[in-house]
Motif scaffolding. Structure first.
Motif, PDB file in Angstrom:
ATOM      1  N   MET A 196     -64.439 -23.810   8.867  1.00 59.88           N
ATOM      2  CA  MET A 196     -65.282 -23.251   9.915  1.00 59.88           C
ATOM      3  C   MET A 196     -65.712 -24.342  10.886  1.00 59.88           C
ATOM      4  O   MET A 196     -65.993 -25.468  10.471  1.00 59.88           O
ATOM      5  N   ASN A 197     -65.732 -24.020  12.183  1.00 61.81           N
ATOM      6  CA  ASN A 197     -66.268 -24.960  13.168  1.00 61.81           C
ATOM      7  C   ASN A 197     -67.393 -24.295  13.951  1.00 61.81           C
ATOM      8  O   ASN A 197     -67.755 -23.141  13.680  1.00 61.81           O
ATOM      9  N   THR A 198     -67.967 -25.023  14.906  1.00 58.77           N
ATOM     10  CA  THR A 198     -69.038 -24.472  15.738  1.00 58.77           C
ATOM     11  C   THR A 198     -68.512 -24.360  17.164  1.00 58.77           C
ATOM     12  O   THR A 198     -68.606 -25.314  17.939  1.00 58.77           O
ATOM     13  N   PRO A 199     -67.947 -23.228  17.526  1.00 61.29           N
ATOM     14  CA  PRO A 199     -67.272 -23.106  18.814  1.00 61.29           C
ATOM     15  C   PRO A 199     -68.180 -23.196  20.019  1.00 61.29           C
ATOM     16  O   PRO A 199     -67.711 -23.484  21.132  1.00 61.29           O
ATOM     17  N   ASN A 200     -69.470 -22.957  19.850  1.00 61.66           N
ATOM     18  CA  ASN A 200     -70.364 -22.920  21.008  1.00 61.66           C
ATOM     19  C   ASN A 200     -71.272 -24.134  21.137  1.00 61.66           C
ATOM     20  O   ASN A 200     -71.896 -24.328  22.179  1.00 61.66           O
ATOM     21  N   GLY A 201     -71.343 -24.940  20.117  1.00 58.68           N
ATOM     22  CA  GLY A 201     -72.343 -26.005  20.086  1.00 58.68           C
ATOM     23  C   GLY A 201     -72.222 -27.051  21.179  1.00 58.68           C
ATOM     24  O   GLY A 201     -73.223 -27.557  21.691  1.00 58.68           O
TER      25      GLY A 201
END
Length: 461
Positions: A54-59
């Motif tokens: 999982m990544n943080t696409p919006n951060g």
């Protein structure tokens, strides 16, 4: 890095999660990347091991967009070159002649989250926006499916079931002769082998022709070279190129040739094919502005990414949502409702096998199936009169066919303050039978039971 006992990992770009790390982490269920890129994670091995990536696409969207805009400004006005000249003690006003952005065409390759933010900001400078859409199509040439036969065997078995009613004062035993049917079903999972032969990528221009673009911004992360000798030849002479998305999108050798010939008037690079780059020809070129992958390097982005990945993992664990999952195509089948009974069955089999390890010289055979929940049908050929739901805390023991043994076991549990919730007994084989009790809590120590039983184990499901 060594993480055999961890259920989850949260990492940033500096931590490498290799195949060796993943294979050693037997309990690992999720890898959370506080950021966008997952080049430092072996996604293929993770998927094969059933681990969610999982990544943080919006951060880091705002930070990356602002850096891209800064790159455009630096290329237009040669700000870094002017700073370097001043530090060298020079005053070269005529050398660093720039250009206005007003009225120029900004070509954005990939209008995603970051591309949209760049477009909004650069429109305030009076730039005209041109969007390039990337179409990626996958052609599957060969699919082979192997299905083994499903065999069903029906066996008629006559057994003796002992129903035992336990109270604090007395124990009553009733022996009943009944006949039941045991159905054994053997199913082999379907094997599907898919061979992907061809992946085609099509670039479609929208809005204006590529020959009118003065500044081209790459904002799409694909592992292919979009700008090469051929595409540079089609561009307006002197076009400026910015890549703050992913290394490898621009053919670096082709870019260097375009810079040397003047076809490319300048480049702003925050990412490279190899990081850090060993070949510094581009970095040292006078018309190149380069940074060491600073797209997400702001205090705000780092704080936001850290908070986002923690929230996403909590939401996943609590069943609220799956956001930012890189290998969602692989884990979606595991999350499907029709798959859950089989997952529960596998977990139950594993727990029973683990609990029985070392019992009976390691040769205990159990038959488990699923009826909404996993249920136990028999142990070592001894069939239970009623299926035993494999859930909660279970005490499993083997003893001689003697009511006094049951009284002794009940006494041990009573001494430990543990309540019996249900009781099941198997058919008698060679004067012995298996007993399963659903109990309110597991015993701290099984040794007090051993004088009264032949084999004993317990497990929590």
């Amino acid at each position: 890095m060594y993480a055999p006992d961890y259920d989850g990992l949260i990492i940033r770009s500096g931590t490498k999660v290799t195949a060796d790390v993943i294979n050693a982490a037997k309990n690992l269920k999720i890898i959370g990347r506080a950021g966008t890129g997952v080049d430092n994670v072996d996604v293929e091995t993770s998927t094969r091991n059933g681990i969610i990536v999982m990544n943080t696409p919006n951060g880091n969207t705002i930070s990356a967009a602002e850096l891209t805009c800064a790159m455009i400004m630096c290329l237009a006005r040669q700000i870094p070159q002017g700073v370097a000249s001043m530090r060298a003690g020079n005053w070269e006003r005529k050398k660093f002649m720039g250009m206005e952005l007003f009225g120029k065409v900004l070509g954005i390759v990939g209008l995603g989250r970051i591309g949209k933010e760049v477009a909004i900001r650069m429109q305030s400078f009076g730039m005209k926006i041109s969007v390039t859409v990337i179409e990626i199509s996958v052609t599957v040439i060969e699919i082979s499916i192997t299905v083994t036969e499903i065999s069903v065997t029906v066996i008629e078995i006559s057994i003796t079931v002992i129903e035992i009613d336990v109270t604090v004062i007395e124990i009553s035993v009733t022996v009943t002769e009944i006949s039941i049917t045991v159905i054994e079903i053997s199913i082999t999972v379907i094997e599907i082998d898919v061979t992907v032969i061809e992946i085609s990528i099509t670039v479609i221009e929208i809005s204006v022709a590529v020959t009118e673009i003065s500044v081209a911004v790459i904002e799409i992360s694909v592992a292919v070279s979009l700008l090469n000798d051929e595409t540079f030849a089609k561009c307006k002479k002197g076009v400026k190129v910015i890549n703050c998305a992913r290394g490898g999108i621009i053919d670096e050798e082709a870019l260097l040739r375009a810079l040397e010939s003047g076809q490319c008037g300048g480049a702003g690079l925050d990412v490279f094919e190899e990081e850090p780059p060993k070949n510094l020809s581009l970095v040292k070129h006078p018309n190149v502005v380069s940074c060491p992958h600073l797209g997400a390097s702001t205090h705000e982005a780092q704080k936001r990414c850290g908070k986002d990945i923690a929230t996403q993992i909590v939401d996943m664990v609590t069943g609220k949502s799956l956001v930012g999952v890189i290998n969602a195509h692989a884990v979606s089948h595991a999350m499907a409702p029709e798959t859950k009974p089989w997952i529960q069955l596998g977990e139950a089999l594993g727990l029973v096998a683990k609990a029985c390890t070392g019992q009976g010289n390691g040769k205990i055979n159990v038959q488990v199936t699923t009826q909404g929940v996993p249920v136990l049908l028999e142990i070592d050929g001894a069939v239970f009169g009623k299926v035993v739901p494999l859930k909660g805390n279970l005490l499993i023991y083997k003893s001689a066919q003697n009511p006094h043994n049951l009284a002794s076991v009940v006494g041990v549990l009573a001494s430990a303050g543990i309540l019996i919730e249900s009781f099941n007994v198997s058919a008698v084989l060679d004067g012995e039978q298996w007993n399963i009790m659903s109990i309110a809590a597991l015993l701290v120590d099984l040794n007090p039971l051993r004088p009264h039983v032949k084999e004993v184990t317990q497990l929590a499901i």
